[in-house]
Design a protein around this motif. Sequence first.
Motif, mmCIF file in Angstrom:
data_model
loop_
_atom_site.group_PDB
_atom_site.id
_atom_site.type_symbol
_atom_site.label_atom_id
_atom_site.label_comp_id
_atom_site.label_asym_id
_atom_site.label_seq_id
_atom_site.Cartn_x
_atom_site.Cartn_y
_atom_site.Cartn_z
ATOM 1 N N HIS A 87 7.925 -2.130 3.376
ATOM 2 C CA HIS A 87 6.758 -1.837 2.531
ATOM 3 C C HIS A 87 5.775 -3.009 2.495
ATOM 4 N N VAL A 88 4.553 -2.750 2.916
ATOM 5 C CA VAL A 88 3.527 -3.798 3.027
ATOM 6 C C VAL A 88 3.334 -4.529 1.696
ATOM 7 N N ASP A 89 3.249 -3.777 0.598
ATOM 8 C CA ASP A 89 2.996 -4.432 -0.701
ATOM 9 C C ASP A 89 4.114 -5.412 -1.062
ATOM 10 N N GLU A 194 7.609 4.771 -3.214
ATOM 11 C CA GLU A 194 6.751 3.591 -3.363
ATOM 12 C C GLU A 194 5.609 3.697 -2.369
ATOM 13 N N LYS A 195 5.781 4.559 -1.351
ATOM 14 C CA LYS A 195 4.751 4.751 -0.319
ATOM 15 C C LYS A 195 3.793 5.842 -0.795
ATOM 16 N N LEU A 196 2.608 5.865 -0.213
ATOM 17 C CA LEU A 196 1.516 6.677 -0.765
ATOM 18 C C LEU A 196 1.908 8.128 -1.093
ATOM 19 N N LEU A 199 4.944 8.693 -3.624
ATOM 20 C CA LEU A 199 4.578 8.110 -4.932
ATOM 21 C C LEU A 199 3.612 9.046 -5.657
ATOM 22 N N PHE A 200 2.618 9.535 -4.912
ATOM 23 C CA PHE A 200 1.599 10.363 -5.551
ATOM 24 C C PHE A 200 2.166 11.740 -5.928
ATOM 25 N N PRO A 211 -2.836 5.601 -8.247
ATOM 26 C CA PRO A 211 -3.580 4.361 -7.986
ATOM 27 C C PRO A 211 -4.106 4.275 -6.550
ATOM 28 N N VAL A 212 -5.378 4.594 -6.356
ATOM 29 C CA VAL A 212 -5.992 4.507 -5.020
ATOM 30 C C VAL A 212 -6.545 3.093 -4.847
ATOM 31 N N TYR A 213 -6.084 2.408 -3.799
ATOM 32 C CA TYR A 213 -6.506 1.022 -3.588
ATOM 33 C C TYR A 213 -7.962 0.962 -3.091
ATOM 34 N N TYR A 218 -9.764 4.003 3.445
ATOM 35 C CA TYR A 218 -8.870 3.476 4.479
ATOM 36 C C TYR A 218 -8.238 4.645 5.200
ATOM 37 N N ARG A 220 -5.367 6.360 7.803
ATOM 38 C CA ARG A 220 -4.032 6.307 8.411
ATOM 39 C C ARG A 220 -3.836 7.560 9.261
ATOM 40 N N ASN A 255 -7.633 7.890 3.031
ATOM 41 C CA ASN A 255 -6.716 8.027 1.895
ATOM 42 C C ASN A 255 -7.260 8.971 0.829
ATOM 43 N N ARG A 287 -5.575 -3.781 -1.979
ATOM 44 C CA ARG A 287 -4.467 -4.562 -1.400
ATOM 45 C C ARG A 287 -5.082 -5.738 -0.631
ATOM 46 N N TYR A 294 -5.815 2.814 11.105
ATOM 47 C CA TYR A 294 -4.822 2.909 12.176
ATOM 48 C C TYR A 294 -4.989 4.266 12.841
HETATM 49 P P1 TYD Z 1 1.596 2.967 2.476
HETATM 50 O O1 TYD Z 1 2.223 4.294 2.218
HETATM 51 O O2 TYD Z 1 2.049 1.786 1.649
HETATM 52 O O3 TYD Z 1 1.739 2.673 4.032
HETATM 53 P P2 TYD Z 1 1.056 1.503 4.942
HETATM 54 O O4 TYD Z 1 0.576 0.428 4.049
HETATM 55 O O5 TYD Z 1 2.213 1.067 5.776
HETATM 56 O O6 TYD Z 1 -0.024 2.178 5.724
HETATM 57 O O7 TYD Z 1 0.036 3.101 2.267
HETATM 58 C C1 TYD Z 1 -0.746 4.058 2.956
HETATM 59 C C2 TYD Z 1 -2.185 3.865 2.574
HETATM 60 O O8 TYD Z 1 -2.347 4.206 1.189
HETATM 61 C C3 TYD Z 1 -2.654 2.418 2.703
HETATM 62 O O9 TYD Z 1 -4.027 2.418 3.104
HETATM 63 C C4 TYD Z 1 -2.541 1.865 1.288
HETATM 64 C C5 TYD Z 1 -2.839 3.085 0.428
HETATM 65 N N1 TYD Z 1 -2.153 3.131 -0.871
HETATM 66 C C6 TYD Z 1 -2.892 3.349 -2.048
HETATM 67 O O10 TYD Z 1 -4.133 3.516 -2.022
HETATM 68 N N2 TYD Z 1 -2.228 3.392 -3.241
HETATM 69 C C7 TYD Z 1 -0.870 3.219 -3.319
HETATM 70 O O11 TYD Z 1 -0.315 3.240 -4.453
HETATM 71 C C8 TYD Z 1 -0.126 3.005 -2.110
HETATM 72 C C9 TYD Z 1 1.364 2.798 -2.158
HETATM 73 C C10 TYD Z 1 -0.811 2.976 -0.915
#
Ligand code: TYD
Length: 348
Positions: A87-89, A194-196, A199-200, A211-213, A218, A220, A255, A287, A294
């Motif tokens: 997990h990146v975070d 814990e991943k997007l 978690l959502f 919580p959208v960063y 971004y 994926r 996202n 973050r 990607y």
């Molecule tokens: P994540 O599932 O942590 O995978 P990765 O960082 O390996 O790509 O995150 C996917 C995308 O979602 C990434 O751009 C970060 C974003 N994100 C949020 O906006 N909020 C969150 O709570 C999380 C966990 C991720």
Amino acid sequence: MKKILITGGAGFIGSHVVRRFVNKYPEYQIYNLDALTYAGNLENIKDIQKHSNYNFVKGDIVDEVFINELFSIHNFDGVLHLAAESHVDRSIEDPLAFVKTNVIGTMNLLNAAKNQWKNNFEGKRFYHISTDEVYGSLGAEGLFTETTPYAPNSPYSASKASSDHFVRAYGETYGLPYVLTNCSNNYGSYHFPEKLIPLFINNIINNKPLPVYGDGNYTRDWLFVEDHAIAIDLVFHEGKNQETYNIGGFNEWKNINLVTLLCEIMDKKLGRDTGTSQKLITYVKDRPGHDLRYAIDASKINKELGWKPSVTFEEGLEKTISWYLNNEEWLKNVTSGSYKDYYKKQYS
Ligand code: TYD
Ligand code: NAD
């Protein structure tokens, strides 16, 4: 009879790979080696734990003595290495934990395989399962190919890049037969919340903020985990030694667009008014070092091995959401931490 070591088989992707191998290859003995960190959950594979070709070994790949002993007892024919801190975070909080497991742990496995196989590499194979994040971040255009230079930006991707380099170096220096794959973001059942996406889903069920960063723009490239497991099976059996294959979903989502779609589907499934879940979206601090985009060019694995994703994103997401709604017990056990008792009940 072949002895195959799969590391990280109690995790998200590893559990799908272990299940596939145990069910599809009764002629193999599968050894699932997992330290059962917070991300390891034996409930993920309870459906196959009694199969006669399945063996569970609890252990840490960072423990060199233990890994050498395991190889000398079993003399595995093949290794599929998935165990990792993923997990990146978390990697931003504690980079050293990522170096230990992802770099040192991979080194221990490489050394054990090299020493055990003693230059007699006939029929042997070391497969490292890696990530597209090693390539760094794309701008608005272009795709990652197998020749894109490595430019990792997070401690997680730096640790995976380092382990990829060691795998390649062991191939060049010692002739260790390896294959390597770099895959895009996976989603599906048994994904730790814990991943997007998981978690959502969990937060929507529980009416908690999403919580959208940053600005949410971004991107994926999402792949259904069972399609990743199919690709891993194919590469392990039919990939060429000393080759890398990129694996991806041909499926890019910003996202915020993905989260909006998820909210719409969840409202329907939960019988809530349209727009209910969307109100939970909360923009939060970005973050650090957040990679913008990607996207994988998966044409090599498509042309050479005939792989392509078997489900569309809409189908995969529908299956995934239904799985979480039908497996609330799993979700509850994971979020409460009680999943940790499963090992004690089954194995001690
Ligand atoms: P994540 O599932 O942590 O995978 P990765 O960082 O390996 O790509 O995150 C996917 C995308 O979602 C990434 O751009 C970060 C974003 N994100 C949020 O906006 N909020 C969150 O709570 C999380 C966990 C991720
Ligand atoms: P995960 O975090 O869900 O599972 C990792 C597993 O490894 C857990 O069962 C954990 O207990 C185990 N583990 C961790 N440290 C260990 C150690 N020191 N010794 C033994 N076992 C240990 O991870 P995941 O999402 O299933 O990812 C699996 C692999 O695929 C990783 O190598 C990851 O880098 C790679 N990958 C993941 C994605 C993704 O989207 N999740 C995409 C591409 C590549």
